[in-house]
Design an enzyme around this catalytic site. Structure first.
Site, mmCIF file in Angstrom:
data_model
loop_
_atom_site.group_PDB
_atom_site.id
_atom_site.type_symbol
_atom_site.label_atom_id
_atom_site.label_comp_id
_atom_site.label_asym_id
_atom_site.label_seq_id
_atom_site.Cartn_x
_atom_site.Cartn_y
_atom_site.Cartn_z
ATOM 1 N N ASP A 1 2.113 1.945 0.717
ATOM 2 C CA ASP A 1 3.042 2.767 1.134
ATOM 3 C C ASP A 1 4.565 2.900 0.411
ATOM 4 O O ASP A 1 4.909 1.744 -0.153
ATOM 5 C CB ASP A 1 3.321 2.737 2.606
ATOM 6 C CG ASP A 1 4.368 3.506 3.373
ATOM 7 O OD1 ASP A 1 4.383 4.756 3.054
ATOM 8 O OD2 ASP A 1 5.257 3.126 3.646
ATOM 9 N N ASP B 1 7.674 4.788 1.130
ATOM 10 C CA ASP B 1 9.170 4.570 2.144
ATOM 11 C C ASP B 1 9.047 3.644 3.214
ATOM 12 O O ASP B 1 8.119 3.755 4.043
ATOM 13 C CB ASP B 1 9.528 5.962 2.724
ATOM 14 C CG ASP B 1 9.738 6.990 1.614
ATOM 15 O OD1 ASP B 1 10.079 6.841 0.438
ATOM 16 O OD2 ASP B 1 9.041 8.330 1.637
#
Length: 204
Positions: free
Chosen positions: A38, A40
């Site tokens: 991922d 952020d």
């Protein structure tokens, strides 16, 4: 940023970028043949939210070290990221790409980037916890979802991994809910520990 490629049918509308000199996965071994992150909150600090400014990118602890370990083992690495700021009218594609370029300046080359640009209400097949981003990245890099791992900071990340048939590892932050930690199949205190656990070098 590298040129965009066409997303597969199971992730319509996703933005897919694959490096032309991507790492070739190892044919054997117990470790994952692909590790997806991922963006952020996992690779970068999610502050400000909906960040479109490369100058505001700040890395999470041990991000570089974790990627160095994977690259030394010749494990392809990629990013799968919900970018609902685009669908909400807060970000442009050029801004998302510019932030990705800055992350690569700080962390080195990724073999693939896959973004979901849709707002939550769009009902798309790519927004995590749907499996579309994970499946698209694995397909683009020639790795079976079952040989893929996903590292993220919230339940949607490990949910997308599970939906795709991949292994999920949660690295909690201040925004991770207790119930997400309790439900995660594997939890690690930081990115480096998550990578070591996937390589069989420590617990998660």
């Amino acid at each position: 940023m590298i040129a965009a490629a066409e997303a597969p049918a199971f992730a319509p509308g996703a933005w897919l970028y694959v490096h032309p000199e991507r790492t070739r996965p190892r044919p054997d071994g117990d470790a994952p043949r692909l590790v997806l992150f991922d963006r952020d909150g996992t690779l970068t600090v999610d502050d400000p939210p909906y960040n479109g400014d490369p100058a505001s990118v700040r890395l999470r602890p041990s991000a570089r070290e974790a990627l160095d370990v994977l690259r030394a083992e010749h494990v392809p690495v990629g990013v799968v990221s919900n970018q609902s700021g685009v669908g909400r009218g807060l970000l442009t594609r050029a801004q998302v790409e510019s932030v990705a370029d800055r992350i690569e300046q700080l962390l080195g080359r990724f073999d693939a980037w896959v973004f979901c640009p849709h707002a939550p209400a769009a009902g798309c097949a790519c927004r995590k916890p749907a499996p579309g981003l994970v499946l698209a990245a694995a397909d683009a890099l020639g790795v079976a979802p079952g040989d893929t791992a996903v590292i993220g900071d919230i339940g949607a990340d490990v949910g997308a991994a599970a939906a795709a048939g991949a292994t999920g590892v949660l690295v909690p932050t201040a925004v991770t809910r207790p119930e997400e930690i309790a439900a995660a199949p594997r939890v690690a205190p930081d990115l480096l520990a998550a990578v070591h656990s996937l390589l069989g070098r420590g617990p998660a």
